[in-house]
Scaffold this motif. Structure first.
Motif, PDB file in Angstrom:
ATOM      1  N   LYS A   1       0.827  -1.214   0.000  1.00  0.00           N
ATOM      2  CA  LYS A   1       0.000   0.000   0.000  1.00  0.00           C
ATOM      3  C   LYS A   1       0.863   1.266   0.000  1.00  0.00           C
ATOM      4  O   LYS A   1       0.360   2.355   0.256  1.00  0.00           O
ATOM      5  CB  LYS A   1      -0.906   0.009   1.231  1.00  0.00           C
ATOM      6  CG  LYS A   1      -2.090  -0.958   1.144  1.00  0.00           C
ATOM      7  CD  LYS A   1      -2.998  -0.777   2.352  1.00  0.00           C
ATOM      8  CE  LYS A   1      -3.829  -2.015   2.588  1.00  0.00           C
ATOM      9  NZ  LYS A   1      -4.063  -2.257   4.026  1.00  0.00           N
ATOM     10  N   GLY A   2       2.161   1.099  -0.209  1.00  0.00           N
ATOM     11  CA  GLY A   2       3.004   2.278  -0.359  1.00  0.00           C
ATOM     12  C   GLY A   2       3.912   2.563   0.819  1.00  0.00           C
ATOM     13  O   GLY A   2       4.720   3.490   0.777  1.00  0.00           O
ATOM     14  N   PHE A   3       3.809   1.788   1.884  1.00  0.00           N
ATOM     15  CA  PHE A   3       4.706   1.998   3.023  1.00  0.00           C
ATOM     16  C   PHE A   3       6.100   1.507   2.638  1.00  0.00           C
ATOM     17  O   PHE A   3       6.229   0.500   1.952  1.00  0.00           O
ATOM     18  CB  PHE A   3       4.206   1.223   4.248  1.00  0.00           C
ATOM     19  CG  PHE A   3       2.998   1.821   4.897  1.00  0.00           C
ATOM     20  CD1 PHE A   3       3.075   2.463   6.120  1.00  0.00           C
ATOM     21  CD2 PHE A   3       1.753   1.743   4.276  1.00  0.00           C
ATOM     22  CE1 PHE A   3       1.955   3.019   6.711  1.00  0.00           C
ATOM     23  CE2 PHE A   3       0.619   2.299   4.867  1.00  0.00           C
ATOM     24  CZ  PHE A   3       0.719   2.936   6.083  1.00  0.00           C
ATOM     25  N   GLN A   4       7.109   2.239   3.095  1.00  0.00           N
ATOM     26  CA  GLN A   4       8.486   1.776   2.890  1.00  0.00           C
ATOM     27  C   GLN A   4       8.992   1.166   4.187  1.00  0.00           C
ATOM     28  O   GLN A   4       8.970   1.814   5.230  1.00  0.00           O
ATOM     29  CB  GLN A   4       9.384   2.945   2.513  1.00  0.00           C
ATOM     30  CG  GLN A   4       9.095   3.505   1.127  1.00  0.00           C
ATOM     31  CD  GLN A   4       9.693   4.888   0.986  1.00  0.00           C
ATOM     32  OE1 GLN A   4      10.849   5.118   1.333  1.00  0.00           O
ATOM     33  NE2 GLN A   4       8.886   5.829   0.514  1.00  0.00           N
TER      34      GLN A   4
ATOM     35  N   LYS B   1       5.599   6.122   6.192  1.00  0.00           N
ATOM     36  CA  LYS B   1       4.234   6.170   5.671  1.00  0.00           C
ATOM     37  C   LYS B   1       4.199   6.860   4.311  1.00  0.00           C
ATOM     38  O   LYS B   1       4.944   7.809   4.090  1.00  0.00           O
ATOM     39  CB  LYS B   1       3.344   6.976   6.642  1.00  0.00           C
ATOM     40  CG  LYS B   1       3.057   6.285   7.933  1.00  0.00           C
ATOM     41  CD  LYS B   1       2.096   7.095   8.784  1.00  0.00           C
ATOM     42  CE  LYS B   1       2.786   8.259   9.463  1.00  0.00           C
ATOM     43  NZ  LYS B   1       1.880   8.999  10.372  1.00  0.00           N
ATOM     44  N   PRO B   2       3.340   6.429   3.395  1.00  0.00           N
ATOM     45  CA  PRO B   2       3.224   7.093   2.100  1.00  0.00           C
ATOM     46  C   PRO B   2       2.618   8.493   2.243  1.00  0.00           C
ATOM     47  O   PRO B   2       2.966   9.406   1.496  1.00  0.00           O
ATOM     48  CB  PRO B   2       2.311   6.177   1.302  1.00  0.00           C
ATOM     49  CG  PRO B   2       1.572   5.371   2.307  1.00  0.00           C
ATOM     50  CD  PRO B   2       2.461   5.259   3.503  1.00  0.00           C
ATOM     51  N   MET B   3       1.721   8.652   3.198  1.00  0.00           N
ATOM     52  CA  MET B   3       1.127   9.963   3.481  1.00  0.00           C
ATOM     53  C   MET B   3       1.053  10.087   4.999  1.00  0.00           C
ATOM     54  O   MET B   3       0.933   9.082   5.684  1.00  0.00           O
ATOM     55  CB  MET B   3      -0.295  10.042   2.949  1.00  0.00           C
ATOM     56  CG  MET B   3      -0.421   9.777   1.458  1.00  0.00           C
ATOM     57  SD  MET B   3      -2.168   9.716   0.994  1.00  0.00           S
ATOM     58  CE  MET B   3      -2.790   8.399   2.035  1.00  0.00           C
ATOM     59  N   PRO B   4       1.104  11.330   5.531  1.00  0.00           N
ATOM     60  CA  PRO B   4       1.085  11.490   6.987  1.00  0.00           C
ATOM     61  C   PRO B   4      -0.145  10.836   7.618  1.00  0.00           C
ATOM     62  O   PRO B   4      -0.072  10.305   8.724  1.00  0.00           O
ATOM     63  CB  PRO B   4       1.025  13.010   7.170  1.00  0.00           C
ATOM     64  CG  PRO B   4       1.578  13.574   5.912  1.00  0.00           C
ATOM     65  CD  PRO B   4       1.224  12.616   4.825  1.00  0.00           C
ATOM     66  N   ASN B   5      -1.266  10.859   6.912  1.00  0.00           N
ATOM     67  CA  ASN B   5      -2.490  10.321   7.523  1.00  0.00           C
ATOM     68  C   ASN B   5      -2.790   8.892   7.086  1.00  0.00           C
ATOM     69  O   ASN B   5      -3.911   8.408   7.234  1.00  0.00           O
ATOM     70  CB  ASN B   5      -3.671  11.240   7.207  1.00  0.00           C
ATOM     71  CG  ASN B   5      -4.010  11.225   5.729  1.00  0.00           C
ATOM     72  OD1 ASN B   5      -3.223  10.693   4.936  1.00  0.00           O
ATOM     73  ND2 ASN B   5      -5.145  11.778   5.372  1.00  0.00           N
ATOM     74  N   ALA B   6      -1.781   8.209   6.564  1.00  0.00           N
ATOM     75  CA  ALA B   6      -2.010   6.882   5.989  1.00  0.00           C
ATOM     76  C   ALA B   6      -2.576   5.876   6.992  1.00  0.00           C
ATOM     77  O   ALA B   6      -3.213   4.901   6.601  1.00  0.00           O
ATOM     78  CB  ALA B   6      -0.719   6.342   5.398  1.00  0.00           C
ATOM     79  N   LEU B   7      -2.359   6.107   8.281  1.00  0.00           N
ATOM     80  CA  LEU B   7      -2.779   5.112   9.274  1.00  0.00           C
ATOM     81  C   LEU B   7      -4.062   5.512   9.997  1.00  0.00           C
ATOM     82  O   LEU B   7      -4.517   4.809  10.897  1.00  0.00           O
ATOM     83  CB  LEU B   7      -1.661   4.906  10.295  1.00  0.00           C
ATOM     84  CG  LEU B   7      -0.411   4.200   9.767  1.00  0.00           C
ATOM     85  CD1 LEU B   7       0.746   4.376  10.735  1.00  0.00           C
ATOM     86  CD2 LEU B   7      -0.682   2.718   9.539  1.00  0.00           C
ATOM     87  N   CYS B   8      -4.628   6.627   9.595  1.00  0.00           N
ATOM     88  CA  CYS B   8      -5.752   7.147  10.371  1.00  0.00           C
ATOM     89  C   CYS B   8      -6.962   6.229  10.389  1.00  0.00           C
ATOM     90  O   CYS B   8      -7.804   6.309  11.276  1.00  0.00           O
ATOM     91  CB  CYS B   8      -6.131   8.538   9.888  1.00  0.00           C
ATOM     92  SG  CYS B   8      -4.948   9.759  10.478  1.00  0.00           S
ATOM     93  N   GLY B   9      -7.024   5.341   9.400  1.00  0.00           N
ATOM     94  CA  GLY B   9      -8.126   4.380   9.396  1.00  0.00           C
ATOM     95  C   GLY B   9      -8.072   3.440  10.581  1.00  0.00           C
ATOM     96  O   GLY B   9      -9.040   2.738  10.869  1.00  0.00           O
ATOM     97  N   PHE B  10      -6.957   3.414  11.284  1.00  0.00           N
ATOM     98  CA  PHE B  10      -6.811   2.508  12.420  1.00  0.00           C
ATOM     99  C   PHE B  10      -7.025   3.217  13.755  1.00  0.00           C
ATOM    100  O   PHE B  10      -6.833   2.634  14.816  1.00  0.00           O
ATOM    101  CB  PHE B  10      -5.441   1.842  12.388  1.00  0.00           C
ATOM    102  CG  PHE B  10      -5.227   1.008  11.173  1.00  0.00           C
ATOM    103  CD1 PHE B  10      -5.818  -0.248  11.076  1.00  0.00           C
ATOM    104  CD2 PHE B  10      -4.486   1.468  10.097  1.00  0.00           C
ATOM    105  CE1 PHE B  10      -5.643  -1.030   9.939  1.00  0.00           C
ATOM    106  CE2 PHE B  10      -4.314   0.702   8.953  1.00  0.00           C
ATOM    107  CZ  PHE B  10      -4.897  -0.555   8.878  1.00  0.00           C
TER     108      PHE B  10
END
Lengths: 248, 248
Positions: free
Chosen positions: B205-208, B216-225
């Motif tokens: 999903k774009g994480f390195q 994270k690919p975007m700062p808010n990439a984990l906000c769904g959790f």
DNA sequence: GGTTTTTTTTGACATAGGTCAAGTCCATGA
DNA sequence: TCATGGACTTGACCTATGTCAAAAAAAACC
């Protein structure tokens, strides 16, 4: 002595209220309200403001968290003498979980603000609360341990043993399930189907299962499921049976 | 001000010790001992008598229960400011779990008997302890909820989000894993294999992911959790991102 | 007492995550 | 710089438990 007075007297013997001054105790209990509710009644809901600390006088109340997808995780099923909502009351935050009766029950409510205040004034009450919270933490720890380390059959066996100890002072053979099987299943973190199939395994080992009643083939048939948490209670009723795994 | 004094001063700012009289606090802390231990050091063992209440000053300590079959259930991994063993100390019972460092850490020990005594004498301390135990209960509840209601991927996402919040005041993209992956896996109740495979999904999903660092690919990439427990911390750092599921 | 409704059981099947066994990577230390 | 051992990853496979649907049993109700 009328019924109400008798109940309040019983309440005064609960560990949380032990060794309080008569005056302080009466002051607190004068604010208390004892009510009977029907099975299915929701006492409080996750996210709502917590107005009361509840005590189960007689019956069973499940405390659970719902998920967005409709599933629920049962944190505990409180029986006689148990306290509900303590962490939310003392942190003065919205309810962490919901509470619903799984049997007709008698419940005591104590205004949250009153008990929060009393705790700051009465050191003995505070110490009692520390004990209650510590015991509560222990139970939560046990639940984590069980859900991570035990199979479905082990959790069922443990639960039946716990019931057995609660229900008889001398390890009689008959166990009465105190609420719906589907509720027990959810409490033990499994589906009703899995619970049913697991009971069938016990049947194959000589247990008689008829509706909500289970009869052990031998008094010590469940001792293999004894653990640290139950060992004390086992010892308290002079249960000296041994098992392959542990002394019960 | 020497290092030791500075540390004790920091300790005095912990919530448990807040608003205590200077005299009482000094009395308690004069009995305290601060020590550095190496990763792998066992602080206490399940079943042993509890001689101290521990505080993590700097580092990480895992608290876990072992099973007869050698598996272990990690109850929590305590970081800076966390208290260990409180329930056992206040019930004066053997340790419910074992404690072992998962990183080199600085730990403060306070004799159990001293704190038990002080709690009966100092109402403010008692109230602080009630708060700590309530917070502790909340965390255990969350763990139960997670292990019953969430998939492996959701637990990993939640954990990474928590790390992300802890490590940056403004939701930067880099996350540093604070201890071994196998320890994280055990904490999240999964095998190292499952944890590794789950991280691979995040990579897709774009994480390195490079060794112990995740970008994270975007700062808010984990906000769904984000969940109830993290929402407060998110809000505290002015994280106003939204997700499909919840406001973060 | 019989009928409806709810709960429980049973069967067939699906699947998330565990297990086992190689690999590969990486850190440590000579 | 290379060697070594531990940590991590990957692949193939397995299994406990979940899911869905239908039958059976209990409980609730008229």
């Amino acid at each position: 002595m009328n019924t109400e007075t008798k109940i309040l007297k019983d309440i005064a013997t609960l560990p949380v209220f032990s060794d309080l001054g008569t005056k302080e105790l009466d002051g607190l209990l004068s604010l208390a309200q004892v009510r009977n509710y029907k099975k299915g009644k929701t006492l409080f809901r996750q996210g709502e403001e917590v107005t009361n600390l509840y005590f189960v006088i007689d019956g069973w109340v499940k405390v659970y968290k719902g998920s967005n997808s409709g599933d629920e995780a049962i944190l505990q099923i409180c029986g006689d003498g148990d306290i509900l909502m303590a962490p939310s009351v003392f942190l003065d935050i919205p309810a962490l979980a919901s509470g619903q009766l799984v049997q007709d029950s008698k419940v005591l409510s104590l205004p949250a603000a009153a008990i929060r205040k009393e705790v700051t004034l009465n050191g003995k009450l505070a110490v009692n609360i520390i004990h209650s919270l510590s015991v509560y933490s222990q139970e939560l720890i046990q639940k984590i341990e069980h859900s991570q380390l035990m199979t479905a059959a082990e959790r069922v066996g443990w639960f039946l043993l716990k019931l057995s100890i609660q229900q008889s002072q001398g390890m009689q053979a008959v166990i009465k399930l105190p609420f719906d099987k589907s509720t027990i299943a959810a409490y033990l973190d499994m589906t009703p189907e899995t619970f049913s199939r697991t009971l069938k395994q016990f049947k194959a080992k000589g247990f008689q299962i008829k509706s909500g009643t289970i009869v052990k083939p031998m008094p010590n048939a469940l001792c293999g499921f004894c653990d640290e948490g139950l060992a004390l209670e086992c010892a308290a009723i002079n249960c000296t049976m041994k098992t392959g795994r542990k002394t019960c």
